[in-house]
Write a protein that holds these residues in place. Structure first.
Motif, PDB file in Angstrom:
ATOM      1  N   ALA A   1       4.678   5.952  10.552  1.00 51.54           N
ATOM      2  CA  ALA A   1       3.447   4.576  10.610  1.00 51.54           C
ATOM      3  C   ALA A   1       4.150   3.529   9.844  1.00 51.54           C
ATOM      4  N   CYS A   2       3.921   2.401  10.230  1.00 53.53           N
ATOM      5  CA  CYS A   2       4.340   1.092   9.163  1.00 53.53           C
ATOM      6  C   CYS A   2       2.964   1.002   8.698  1.00 53.53           C
ATOM      7  N   PHE A   3       2.834   0.270   7.481  1.00 53.93           N
ATOM      8  CA  PHE A   3       1.546   0.010   6.743  1.00 53.93           C
ATOM      9  C   PHE A   3       1.447  -1.535   6.608  1.00 53.93           C
TER      10      PHE A   3
ATOM     11  N   THR B   1     -10.651  -6.902   7.754  1.00 48.32           N
ATOM     12  CA  THR B   1     -10.578  -7.400   6.628  1.00 48.32           C
ATOM     13  C   THR B   1     -10.925  -6.136   5.487  1.00 48.32           C
ATOM     14  N   GLY B   2      -9.949  -6.387   4.675  1.00 47.11           N
ATOM     15  CA  GLY B   2      -9.864  -5.475   3.553  1.00 47.11           C
ATOM     16  C   GLY B   2      -9.493  -3.798   3.969  1.00 47.11           C
ATOM     17  N   LYS B   3      -9.042  -3.559   5.341  1.00 46.20           N
ATOM     18  CA  LYS B   3      -8.722  -2.342   5.692  1.00 46.20           C
ATOM     19  C   LYS B   3      -7.056  -2.203   5.803  1.00 46.20           C
ATOM     20  N   THR B   4      -6.835  -0.893   5.449  1.00 45.33           N
ATOM     21  CA  THR B   4      -5.498  -0.480   5.715  1.00 45.33           C
ATOM     22  C   THR B   4      -4.917  -0.143   7.209  1.00 45.33           C
ATOM     23  N   LEU B   5      -4.092  -0.996   7.603  1.00 45.26           N
ATOM     24  CA  LEU B   5      -3.908  -0.535   8.880  1.00 45.26           C
ATOM     25  C   LEU B   5      -2.330   0.291   8.865  1.00 45.26           C
TER      26      LEU B   5
ATOM     27  N   PRO C   1       0.193   9.528  11.187  1.00 46.12           N
ATOM     28  CA  PRO C   1      -0.446   8.554  10.317  1.00 46.12           C
ATOM     29  C   PRO C   1      -0.399   9.313   8.804  1.00 46.12           C
ATOM     30  N   CYS C   2      -0.568   8.489   7.859  1.00 50.27           N
ATOM     31  CA  CYS C   2      -0.702   8.936   6.446  1.00 50.27           C
ATOM     32  C   CYS C   2      -2.064   9.657   6.266  1.00 50.27           C
ATOM     33  N   PRO C   3      -1.961  11.010   5.953  1.00 50.78           N
ATOM     34  CA  PRO C   3      -3.336  11.684   5.999  1.00 50.78           C
ATOM     35  C   PRO C   3      -3.985  11.430   4.484  1.00 50.78           C
ATOM     36  N   THR C   4      -3.503  10.692   3.556  1.00 46.36           N
ATOM     37  CA  THR C   4      -4.367  10.553   2.481  1.00 46.36           C
ATOM     38  C   THR C   4      -4.540   9.058   2.040  1.00 46.36           C
TER      39      THR C   4
ATOM     40  N   ASP D   1       7.894  -1.435  -0.723  1.00 51.45           N
ATOM     41  CA  ASP D   1       6.799  -0.772  -0.314  1.00 51.45           C
ATOM     42  C   ASP D   1       6.637   0.521  -0.940  1.00 51.45           C
ATOM     43  N   ARG D   2       6.099   0.909  -2.205  1.00 54.00           N
ATOM     44  CA  ARG D   2       6.290   2.127  -2.918  1.00 54.00           C
ATOM     45  C   ARG D   2       5.293   2.974  -2.400  1.00 54.00           C
ATOM     46  N   VAL D   3       4.351   2.685  -1.914  1.00 55.71           N
ATOM     47  CA  VAL D   3       3.370   3.643  -1.066  1.00 55.71           C
ATOM     48  C   VAL D   3       3.942   3.911   0.220  1.00 55.71           C
ATOM     49  N   ARG D   4       4.543   3.183   1.096  1.00 54.83           N
ATOM     50  CA  ARG D   4       5.112   3.530   2.123  1.00 54.83           C
ATOM     51  C   ARG D   4       6.348   4.566   1.833  1.00 54.83           C
TER      52      ARG D   4
END
Length: 290
Positions: A15-17, A28-32, A54-57, A102-105
Motif C-alpha cells: 500500500a501507499c499511504f 478529512t483527518g483520515k489515513t488513506l 493493507p497495514c493492519p495496525t 516516510d518513516r511509518v511507511r
C-alpha cells in the motif's frame, strides 16, 4: 475460456499511504491506503489477481489479521514506488529536511518484506521498492544522487516524469541478462533521486545506469532462499511514443517464481534475523503516533 479464480496466482501489492490530514476536504483527518492503478494493471495483464496488502495496525485497527496471514495466503508480493525512504532506516540522519521520507511507511514496507520473506514467498520491488528491499537486507542508499554522486546525470525530472529516460547496461551473466538474451544496453524510465549506495549482502547488481553507474536492478543470489528481485525503473509505466525495455520478461519471471513457490515453498528467512521485528516496530510506532 477465461481461467477461474482458483487457477490464478494471487499477488499482493504493498500500500501507499496518504497520512491523516485535517485540511483535506475529502476523508478529512483520515489515513488513506491505496495503490497506483498502472502497477495493478501490469500484474493483472499476465492473468494474476492483485490484492492490496493493507497495514493492519493503527488507531482504527480491530481484529487479529496480520501481515503474516497475508504472506501465508498470497503467492507473492510487489513493493511499489512512492515516497523517499527515511534515512534513519539505514542508520543515517537526513541531509536535508525534504529528504525525511516516510518513516511509518518504511516500517510497514519492512514488515511486509519480512513477512513474505519468512513465508518463503517471492518479492519484486519497483523504484522505492528496490530501495526498501536493499535497506531491509542490510544495504544503504544515497539520499540524493546529484548531491552525493559526482558527475551523476539527472535521474528525476518532475516535468517529464515517466517520459524521462536514460540507458542501462545489463551485467553479463546476470539474472537480467538471462531474461533478455542478446540485450547489452536498453532504455528505461527514471523517476527517482535516491538510489542504492551499498548493495545488500547476498544481492547482485544486474544493471547499471549509463554513463554514471547507478544500480538499476538487483537480484538475490542464493537460489535456495526465496526469490527477491527489483528494478529502479517502473516497468509498469509503458508509453507507446517513448518506448522502453519490454517489461513482460520481468513480470513472467516473477510470476513463474510465485507459481513454483506455491508448489514448493522456498526456505524461509527473516532479513532482520529476529522474527517479526519489523511488525513489532511498526506497531509501536503507530501506537506512539496516536
Amino acid at each position: 475460456m477465461s481461467a477461474p479464480a482458483s487457477h490464478r496466482l494471487k499477488i499482493g501489492l504493498s500500500a501507499c499511504f496518504s497520512h491523516a490530514d485535517a485540511t483535506r476536504p475529502l476523508f478529512t483527518g483520515k489515513t488513506l491506503q491505496y495503490v497506483e492503478q498502472s502497477i495493478a494493471h501490469w500484474i493483472m495483464s499476465a492473468g494474476a489477481m492483485v490484492v492490496m496488502v493493507p497495514c493492519p495496525t493503527g488507531e482504527t485497527a480491530k481484529g487479529d489479521v496480520s501481515l503474516a496471514h497475508y504472506a501465508d495466503w498470497l503467492d507473492g508480493v510487489v513493493m511499489h514506488g512512492g515516497a523517499d525512504v527515511w534515512p534513519g532506516s539505514y542508520g543515517e540522519e537526513p541531509l536535508r529536511p525534504e529528504w525525511l521520507g516516510d518513516r511509518v511507511r518504511d516500517l510497514y514496507d519492512l514488515a511486509v518484506v519480512e513477512a513474505f520473506s519468512q513465508a518463503g514467498k517471492p518479492i519484486f520491488g519497483v523504484c522505492r521498492g528496490l530501495q526498501l528491499i536493499n535497506v531491509a537486507f542490510g544495504g544503504t542508499l544515497y539520499q540524493d544522487i546529484l548531491t552525493q554522486v559526482p558527475g551523476a546525470q539527472v535521474h528525476r525530472n518532475a516535468h517529464a516524469y515517466d517520459r524521462h529516460q536514460h540507458d542501462i547496461e545489463v551485467v553479463d551473466g546476470s539474472h537480467l541478462a538471462r531474461l533478455y538474451p542478446g540485450v547489452r544496453t536498453a532504455r528505461v524510465n527514471s523517476i527517482h533521486h535516491q538510489a542504492i549506495k551499498d548493495v545488500a549482502p547476498g544481492f547482485a547488481v544486474d544493471a547499471w545506469s549509463m554513463p554514471d553507474g547507478i544500480a538499476e536492478a538487483i537480484y538475490r543470489q542464493n537460489r535456495s532462499k526465496s526469490y527477491v528481485a527489483a528494478t529502479q525503473w517502473h516497468p509498469e509505466f509503458e508509453i507507446a511514443e517513448c518506448p522502453t525495455l519490454n517489461s513482460r520478461p520481468l513480470l513472467d519471471d516473477f510470476l513463474a517464481a510465485c507459481a513454483l513457490a506455491k508448489q514448493r515453498p522456498a526456505r524461509s528467512h527473516s532479513p532482520f534475523q529476529i522474527r517479526d521485528r519489523a511488525a513489532r516496530l511498526l506497531r509501536r510506532a503507530l501506537l506512539r503516533i496516536r
